[in-house]
Write a protein that holds these residues in place. Structure first.
Motif, PDB file in Angstrom:
ATOM      1  N   PRO A  76       0.827  -1.054  -0.124  1.00 38.35           N
ATOM      2  CA  PRO A  76      -0.088  -0.015   0.048  1.00 38.35           C
ATOM      3  C   PRO A  76       0.807   1.146  -0.152  1.00 38.35           C
ATOM      4  O   PRO A  76       0.372   2.097  -0.519  1.00 38.35           O
ATOM      5  CB  PRO A  76      -0.811  -0.150   1.345  1.00 38.35           C
ATOM      6  CG  PRO A  76       0.245  -0.928   2.011  1.00 38.35           C
ATOM      7  CD  PRO A  76       0.746  -2.022   1.273  1.00 38.35           C
ATOM      8  N   VAL A  97      -4.017  -2.300   0.126  1.00 36.68           N
ATOM      9  CA  VAL A  97      -4.054  -3.025   1.511  1.00 36.68           C
ATOM     10  C   VAL A  97      -4.900  -4.118   1.124  1.00 36.68           C
ATOM     11  O   VAL A  97      -6.017  -3.951   0.833  1.00 36.68           O
ATOM     12  CB  VAL A  97      -4.630  -2.315   2.427  1.00 36.68           C
ATOM     13  CG1 VAL A  97      -4.848  -3.040   3.756  1.00 36.68           C
ATOM     14  CG2 VAL A  97      -3.667  -1.267   2.898  1.00 36.68           C
ATOM     15  N   SER A  99      -7.377  -6.652   2.214  1.00 38.67           N
ATOM     16  CA  SER A  99      -8.439  -6.854   3.290  1.00 38.67           C
ATOM     17  C   SER A  99      -9.481  -7.672   3.072  1.00 38.67           C
ATOM     18  O   SER A  99      -9.687  -8.320   2.251  1.00 38.67           O
ATOM     19  CB  SER A  99      -8.712  -5.360   3.838  1.00 38.67           C
ATOM     20  OG  SER A  99      -9.429  -5.327   4.953  1.00 38.67           O
ATOM     21  N   THR A 104     -11.447   2.079   1.063  1.00 41.69           N
ATOM     22  CA  THR A 104     -10.098   2.795   1.421  1.00 41.69           C
ATOM     23  C   THR A 104      -9.979   2.625   2.836  1.00 41.69           C
ATOM     24  O   THR A 104     -10.727   2.077   3.712  1.00 41.69           O
ATOM     25  CB  THR A 104     -10.460   4.490   1.381  1.00 41.69           C
ATOM     26  OG1 THR A 104     -11.131   5.019   2.006  1.00 41.69           O
ATOM     27  CG2 THR A 104     -10.727   4.342  -0.227  1.00 41.69           C
ATOM     28  N   ALA A 105      -8.708   2.664   3.346  1.00 42.45           N
ATOM     29  CA  ALA A 105      -8.158   2.797   4.546  1.00 42.45           C
ATOM     30  C   ALA A 105      -7.290   3.829   5.007  1.00 42.45           C
ATOM     31  O   ALA A 105      -6.420   4.595   4.192  1.00 42.45           O
ATOM     32  CB  ALA A 105      -7.479   1.377   4.827  1.00 42.45           C
ATOM     33  N   ILE A 121      -2.349  -0.416   9.133  1.00 47.05           N
ATOM     34  CA  ILE A 121      -3.416   0.114   9.189  1.00 47.05           C
ATOM     35  C   ILE A 121      -4.328  -0.151  10.588  1.00 47.05           C
ATOM     36  O   ILE A 121      -5.364   0.199  10.652  1.00 47.05           O
ATOM     37  CB  ILE A 121      -4.517  -0.251   7.971  1.00 47.05           C
ATOM     38  CG1 ILE A 121      -5.172  -1.598   8.226  1.00 47.05           C
ATOM     39  CG2 ILE A 121      -4.161   0.370   6.563  1.00 47.05           C
ATOM     40  CD1 ILE A 121      -6.224  -1.891   7.139  1.00 47.05           C
ATOM     41  N   ARG A 133      -8.112  -0.155  -0.568  1.00 48.51           N
ATOM     42  CA  ARG A 133      -8.228  -1.227   0.118  1.00 48.51           C
ATOM     43  C   ARG A 133      -9.096  -2.305  -0.702  1.00 48.51           C
ATOM     44  O   ARG A 133      -9.965  -1.959  -1.465  1.00 48.51           O
ATOM     45  CB  ARG A 133      -9.345  -1.131   1.658  1.00 48.51           C
ATOM     46  CG  ARG A 133      -9.367  -2.224   2.203  1.00 48.51           C
ATOM     47  CD  ARG A 133     -10.519  -2.245   3.083  1.00 48.51           C
ATOM     48  NE  ARG A 133     -10.480  -1.185   4.167  1.00 48.51           N
ATOM     49  CZ  ARG A 133     -10.449  -1.339   5.735  1.00 48.51           C
ATOM     50  NH1 ARG A 133     -10.098  -2.602   5.988  1.00 48.51           N
ATOM     51  NH2 ARG A 133     -10.178  -0.202   6.447  1.00 48.51           N
ATOM     52  N   HIS A 154      -3.083  -7.167  10.345  1.00 48.41           N
ATOM     53  CA  HIS A 154      -4.242  -7.156   9.526  1.00 48.41           C
ATOM     54  C   HIS A 154      -4.460  -8.717   9.046  1.00 48.41           C
ATOM     55  O   HIS A 154      -5.063  -8.837   7.912  1.00 48.41           O
ATOM     56  CB  HIS A 154      -4.176  -6.217   8.436  1.00 48.41           C
ATOM     57  CG  HIS A 154      -5.435  -5.595   7.972  1.00 48.41           C
ATOM     58  ND1 HIS A 154      -6.573  -5.106   8.801  1.00 48.41           N
ATOM     59  CD2 HIS A 154      -5.987  -5.733   6.574  1.00 48.41           C
ATOM     60  CE1 HIS A 154      -7.472  -4.959   8.064  1.00 48.41           C
ATOM     61  NE2 HIS A 154      -7.477  -5.239   6.712  1.00 48.41           N
TER      62      HIS A 154
END
Length: 252
Positions: A76, A97, A99, A104-105, A121, A133, A154
């Motif tokens: 990211p 990212v 996930s 988004t993050a 994150i 994300r 994560h």
């Protein structure tokens, strides 16, 4: 990756060097820090696709290119994604990212830049940046034989977002897990439910996790976390074990 509190000297050196020089040095030296990477070819058979989730400067991406026809690196941090893309034009670099849902993050960044710490994150105290994300499943990867995840707490969302791909292809999974960041048992339970058995490499060979007290080991080796990358390269022992290899034992 180990080392979120680098020494001031190593921080200043890393910040002063050109990013490409730092990236090249990390990729070259990292197998000394992680024997799991140094011995990659001994336990991962040739495969169609290998995935590096949390690529950082690309030390694992570098190794995976030798055992896979296609490599996908997910990172990211924009600067790091550019480094990997520049070094390995044949690698598919996804700047996002991994996930359990798309969107988004907010990504916490180390204050001294990517050469002085890790981004996450899940935790952090410095500046943040908004990043994409996505889920591993939406990448529509095929023939995945190996997947490495280093996502700083994560892990559960990243794995859940790749459940269809993992259950279909049954790849070897190498996951960084640290009790100091979050409880590891939920990840162990999740992957056990998918038919995976965990192993660790405390010395030079993989051993079943049930024969090794990982939590006690990590608590006793916490001093290694605060040591600089350069020191860990020069003196790679004692080890701080945080990489777990999950092998598919049964089809679920």
């Amino acid at each position: 990756m180990v080392g979120t509190q680098p020494t001031p000297l190593s921080s200043r050196i890393a910040a002063a060097l050109p990013p490409r020089a730092v990236a090249a040095a990390v990729r070259t030296a990292y197998p000394r820090v992680e024997p799991e990477l140094a011995k990659l070819a001994s336990y991962v058979p040739r495969c169609a696709t290998a995935v590096d989730v949390g690529a950082w400067y690309g030390p694992w991406t570098r190794g995976l290119r030798r055992i896979a026809d296609r490599v996908v690196a997910i990172e990211p941090t924009a600067e790091l994604a550019r480094c990997v893309r520049s070094a390995y034009p044949d690698v598919r670099v996804v700047e996002a990212v991994a996930s359990d849902h798309a969107g988004t993050a907010e990504l916490f960044l180390p204050s001294g830049g990517p050469g002085t710490g890790t981004s996450s994150i899940e935790h952090g105290t410095g500046a943040t940046v908004t990043v994409t994300r996505l889920t591993l499943d939406e990448l529509e990867l095929t023939g995945v034989g190996f997947m490495k995840l280093d996502v700083e707490g994560h892990e559960m969302p990243a794995l859940l977002g790749g459940e269809q791909t993992i259950r279909r292809d049954r790849p070897l999974l190498l996951v960084e897990l640290e009790e100091r960041i979050q409880p590891i048992q939920p990840v162990l339970d999740l992957l056990a439910g998918w038919g995976y058995r965990p192993y660790v490499m405390p010395d030079s060979e993989w051993v079943p996790l049930e024969t090794f007290d990982l939590i006690e080991h990590q608590r006793g080796a916490l001093a290694r976390i605060d040591q600089s990358f350069a020191r860990r390269v020069v003196w790679p022992k004692p080890r701080y074990v945080n990489m777990l290899l999950f092998r598919p034992e049964t089809a679920r």
